[in-house]
Write an enzyme that holds these catalytic residues in place. Structure first.
Site, mmCIF file in Angstrom:
data_model
loop_
_atom_site.group_PDB
_atom_site.id
_atom_site.type_symbol
_atom_site.label_atom_id
_atom_site.label_comp_id
_atom_site.label_asym_id
_atom_site.label_seq_id
_atom_site.Cartn_x
_atom_site.Cartn_y
_atom_site.Cartn_z
ATOM 1 N N CYS C 159 39.514 63.562 33.355
ATOM 2 C CA CYS C 159 39.520 63.816 34.800
ATOM 3 C C CYS C 159 40.338 65.027 35.227
ATOM 4 C CB CYS C 159 39.980 62.568 35.524
ATOM 5 S SG CYS C 159 39.021 61.144 35.010
ATOM 6 N N THR C 257 44.924 55.286 28.271
ATOM 7 C CA THR C 257 44.256 55.439 29.572
ATOM 8 C C THR C 257 45.214 55.329 30.757
ATOM 9 O OG1 THR C 257 43.742 53.083 29.592
ATOM 10 C CG2 THR C 257 42.050 54.554 28.739
ATOM 11 N N HIS C 290 46.094 63.125 43.120
ATOM 12 C CA HIS C 290 44.994 62.624 42.301
ATOM 13 C C HIS C 290 44.481 61.340 42.957
ATOM 14 C CE1 HIS C 290 42.459 62.248 38.865
ATOM 15 N NE2 HIS C 290 43.021 61.130 38.441
ATOM 16 N N THR C 294 43.405 53.296 41.836
ATOM 17 C CA THR C 294 43.723 52.228 40.888
ATOM 18 C C THR C 294 45.192 51.853 41.081
ATOM 19 O OG1 THR C 294 44.445 53.674 39.080
ATOM 20 C CG2 THR C 294 42.099 53.145 39.175
ATOM 21 N N PRO C 295 45.521 50.571 40.865
ATOM 22 C CA PRO C 295 46.920 50.170 41.022
ATOM 23 C C PRO C 295 47.841 51.041 40.173
ATOM 24 C CG PRO C 295 45.514 48.235 40.802
ATOM 25 C CD PRO C 295 44.634 49.433 40.575
ATOM 26 N N GLU C 301 51.795 57.911 40.307
ATOM 27 C CA GLU C 301 51.814 59.218 40.971
ATOM 28 C C GLU C 301 52.772 59.219 42.167
ATOM 29 O OE1 GLU C 301 48.014 60.607 42.412
ATOM 30 O OE2 GLU C 301 48.712 62.678 42.561
ATOM 31 N N LYS C 320 39.927 61.415 47.597
ATOM 32 C CA LYS C 320 38.981 60.584 46.826
ATOM 33 C C LYS C 320 38.552 59.358 47.632
ATOM 34 C CE LYS C 320 40.214 62.029 42.164
ATOM 35 N NZ LYS C 320 41.385 62.898 42.385
ATOM 36 N N HIS C 325 35.827 59.276 43.033
ATOM 37 C CA HIS C 325 36.448 60.013 41.929
ATOM 38 C C HIS C 325 35.349 60.720 41.138
ATOM 39 C CE1 HIS C 325 38.837 61.397 38.784
ATOM 40 N NE2 HIS C 325 39.318 60.279 38.276
ATOM 41 N N PHE C 383 42.551 60.644 31.442
ATOM 42 C CA PHE C 383 42.806 59.830 30.261
ATOM 43 C C PHE C 383 43.453 60.692 29.190
ATOM 44 C CE2 PHE C 383 39.127 56.566 30.778
ATOM 45 C CZ PHE C 383 39.769 56.048 31.862
#
Lengths: 353, 89, 395
Positions: C159, C257, C290, C294-295, C301, C320, C325, C383
């Site tokens: 990504c 990941t 970014h 996601t949790p 971040e 996003k 995404h 990732f």
């Protein structure tokens, strides 16, 4: 500014791992493919880390760690990897499962492993290297593209040491695909057929090569990497392009001692043989794809071979198309071509003064 | 299926699903933690076990956090399966 | 040699629309591109919402003037739209385009075609379809469509691919190796990635809620974003939009990941990018995060931002929430948004945020805001612990 090759490691169909020359006994293609020799992964990688790794991840990490293990004080400032097609086994596993399970109950491991940068990421993870980590993927130019990136970082002072590598794999499924598409060689590929260029297909191969590059010269510096160039669909003639490239380093084709060509036995790569007509009158001419097999990053094998030739002053007779195989190789030029008609040049020499 | 048989079955499945090549079924202590210090499994293994649970026992876990509780040990996993699986009663 | 790098062209296609203008209208009005699945042929159609580009392949081809019969990946078609727009905006002449370079990021390449092959032994078009598969082929096709003949290569670092492509282009220009490079990324939606992210259980069935306490995953999107970078000294008068002043890539070295809870890699990449730009934390006007939703990513971040910026946390948001995404393309798409923020002197909030995590005392921007925007930092994390940051600066 110069860049020095301090260590190299090649996992290939030949017994090249852990040695700095070609082995006496060479392996021929079985079932029209050249797979990497099995190696003991646990000698290089933590046993617990192996269970989710596909074959390409394992053999590439072996190559990367073998390269790093050769040097005592080499701390990379960047990891730059390259691959034409990435981790195919995991990609195919995930795709197949997706079709069979009709997009239900999918195992995540093969998806995670399918990403092109999973090997670069694993090197960082296992060695705890929080440094730039980049993955190039430009078909047959992938490794050269990574080398250009690495040389730039060294020349521009962004890094002192870089680990750079390339890898691709074959799987039973991809060999079958090559066959169904009529791309497999129907004949044996050896020194003669490489030159005749009458084969309709190639021998698919696989492998992983990793190289420790540094801008600092010391006892472990073996070879100087002078330049790399990718010429996109050059239409002024290959000989002219090569001469132009060499002239940037005040060199002429006649100065080259070893010319390594990416001929594969098909008409596609026949153009490369034009170089041997007269310009490179003093060069030993060598080939490698009959020993490595053809894969997008197969120039890692040639790059490894070039380094060995400079250090050892010899190449295996099976690599040699023309000229003496035992002699001093001061200036080495590697020329490869892509199906799209691009050419790549890599120039190395023994100038460690 | 009784609890002991289920635990034994799970050991074999665990080894196969997670490629725990170097571990034999008898080496897994059913009340030892599967994650962290015990067997050393991680979050990706947890996802693999969620797939296993649904595929082999018809139990759907939709929150990965819930998975971590279920997979605390082999025993908790077996208990959860016995309590929730339509396939095992 | 150390030259200044300017942006002279922008091109974008996303769930928000075709072209920079449509995207900016959606962004400033907070219109989301996240919707039910319309084009992707997947059995998960009714389970998820996606940020699809609202055109079929035939419609995309029609807009591009490409023959409907041509076998080509959607990834390429998206790239063609964004690449063409960026070049048109820059006003480069044909010979200038010819000598221009192209650095592109993509994670799927021609996967949208490959995954439609059900049986590799009976497929008649096998060779043709598979020739589209490599990521590098997508880039070569884009170069050939645009008439670019300079240095061409592809990054696939998941990504962060497009952000890394832009960084590489900037390095090539800064050091004098190239004068002009088109850089960015493209990714089409595919069943492969949808199923992949589903297997990781990080997809939200509902519209994603970046940085919100209730967030439970990302929405996949698709699109392409490219920017034309030139050395300041070769850019045509009046064409330079902003500087690309900073860039960095680092690695989190934490997990295959997931991101580390403390955001080590993210801190490193943001810090290094500011160093390259020669600016301090207090000078950053806005962060295009970014922020996948996601949790794990958002916690990591936000923690990194809080740690690094301390008392000077600038406004931050995740676009996003509107585009989804877009994986290998997001660094390109968000580069376009970042440049536009500086040009319009306005920052864009994204949607669906209500409340920050309990252990966090910072929160993202909730309303679009006009103001002095000098430096915008854009994050893209992938990732393999791959973290990249870019900084765009007002001229």
């Amino acid at each position: 500014m110069a860049v020095y090759l301090k260590a190299s490691s090649m996992v290939s169909a030949q017994d090249t791992l852990n040695r700095s020359d070609m082995p006496e006994n060479l392996v021929n293609a079985e079932n029209s493919a050249l797979k990497t020799r099995p190696c003991n992964y646990k000698d290089y990688l933590p046993a617990a880390s192996l269970r989710r790794m596909s074959r390409i991840v394992k053999f590439s990490l072996v190559s990367a760690f073998d390269c790093l293990n050769q040097l005592e004080d080499f701390t990379p400032d960047a990891i730059i990897t390259s691959t034409g097609l990435g981790c195919l086994e995991d990609t195919i596993t995930f795709l197949t499962q997706m079709h069979q399970n009709e997009e239900k109950l999918m195992n995540p491991s093969s998806f995670i492993g399918s990403t092109h940068n999973s090997i670069g990421g694993q090197i960082a993870l296992l060695k705890k290297l929080r440094i730039p980590n980049l993955t190039h993927t430009q078909m047959e130019g992938s490794f050269e593209s990574a080398l250009i990136d690495a040389m730039m970082m060294l020349e521009d002072g962004e890094a002192n040491n870089i680990l750079v590598g390339g890898f691709d794999e074959i799987t039973p499924e991809t060999i079958l695909l090559w066959k169904n598409m009529g791309c497999l060689s129907e004949n044996e590929v050896n020194r003669e057929t490489l030159v005749n260029s009458t084969n309709k297909g190639i021998i698919p191969g696989e492998g992983a090569g990793f190289f420790a590059l540094s801008k600092n010269k010391d006892q472990s510096s073996k070879v100087k990497l002078c330049g790399i160039r990718i010429r996109h669909s050059y239409n002024g003639g290959l000989n002219v392009a090569v001469s132009e490239f060499l002239s940037e380093y005040d060199m002429k084709p006649g100065d080259i001692d070893l010319l390594i060509l990416g001929v594969d036995g098909t008409p596609d790569t026949h153009t490369l043989l034009n170089l041997t007509n007269n310009d490179f009158e003093n060069a030993t001419v060598a080939a490698f794809k009959h020993l490595s097999g053809s894969f997008n990053t197969d120039t890692t094998f040639a790059f490894w071979l070039a380094g060995c030739a400079i250090v050892n002053g010899k190449i295996h007779p099976e690599c040699c198309l023309k000229g003496a195989n035992i002699r001093k190789f001061k200036h080495v030029l590697l020329v490869n071509s892509s199906k799209a008609g691009n050419f790549t040049f890599i120039y190395l020499n023994d100038d460690l003064e | 299926m009784n609890m002991d048989a289920l635990v034994e079955e799970l050991k074999v499945k665990l080894i196969e699903q997670l490629n725990l090549e170097d571990i034999k079924p008898e080496e897994i202590n059913p009340s030892e933690p599967l994650f962290g210090d015990g067997l050393g499994l991680d979050s990706i293994d947890a996802l693999e076990l969620i797939v296993l649970l649904e595929r082999d026992y018809g139990i759907k876990i939709s929150d990965p956090k819930e998975g971590r509780k279920v997979f605390a040990t082999l025993l908790t996993m077996a208990e959860y399966i016995r309590a929730n699986s339509p396939a095992i009663s | 040699m150390s030259r200044k790098v300017v942006v002279t062209g922008l091109g974008i296609i996303s769930a928000l629309g075709t072209g920079a203008e449509n995207n900016m209208i959606a962004l400033s009005e907070g219109h989301t591109g996240i919707a039910s699945v319309e084009h992707l042929k997947t059995r998960l159609k009714d389970e998820f919402v996606l940020g699809e580009v609202k055109c079929s392949n035939d419609e995309l081809k029609h807009l591009l003037g490409i023959n409907k019969q041509l076998l080509i990946s959607r990834t390429c078609l998206l790239a063609f739209h964004a690449g063409r727009e960026a070049l048109e905006m820059s006003g480069l002449k044909e010979d200038e385009i010819k000598s221009c370079g192209l650095i592109s990021g993509t994670t799927v390449g021609g996967m949208d075609l490959t995954e439609q092959i059900r049986d590799f032994t009976t497929e008649k078009n096998l060779k043709k379809i598979l020739s589209n598969h490599p990521c590098g082929d997508t880039t070569e096709k884009l170069a050939s469509f645009l008439g670019i003949k300079g240095f061409t290569t592809t990054y696939n670092t998941a990504c962060s691919s497009a952000a890394n492509a832009i960084m590489f282009a900037a390095r090539l220009i800064k050091s004098g190796r190239a004068d002009r490079i088109l850089a960015g990324g493209t990714d089409a939606l595919s069943c492969f990635t949808l199923n992949g992210f589903n297997s990781l259980m990080i997809l939200d069935r509902n519209p994603c809620r970046p940085f919100d306490q209730s967030r439970s995953g990302l929405n996949l999107g698709e699109g392409a974003g490219y920017i034309l970078l030139e050395a300041e000294e070769v850019a045509k008068p009046g064409k330079a939009l902003v500087y690309l002043s900073g860039y960095a890539n680092s690695n989190d070295a934490h997990h295959q990941t997931a991101s580390s809870p403390e955001g080590t890699g993210a801190i490193l990449s943001m810090q290094k990018a500011m160093e390259v730009a020669g600016i301090s934390c207090s000078e950053v006007s806005y962060i295009n995060a970014h922020g996948t939703g996601t949790p794990n990513n958002d916690a990591s971040e936000a923690r990194a931002i809080a740690t690094l910026f301390g008392p000077n946390v600038p406004p931050y948001s995740s676009t996003k929430s509107l585009t989804g995404h877009t994986l290998g393309a997001c660094g390109g798409i968000e580069a376009v948004f970042s440049v536009k923020s500086i040009l319009n002197q306005e920052i864009y909030a994204g949607i669906n945020f209500t409340l920050s995590d309990e252990d966090l005392d910072i929160s993202p921007l909730t309303h679009n805001r006009k103001g002095q925007i000098n430096h915008v930092l854009s994050n893209s994390f992938g990732f393999g612990g791959n973290n990249s940051s870019l900084i765009f600066s007002k001229i």
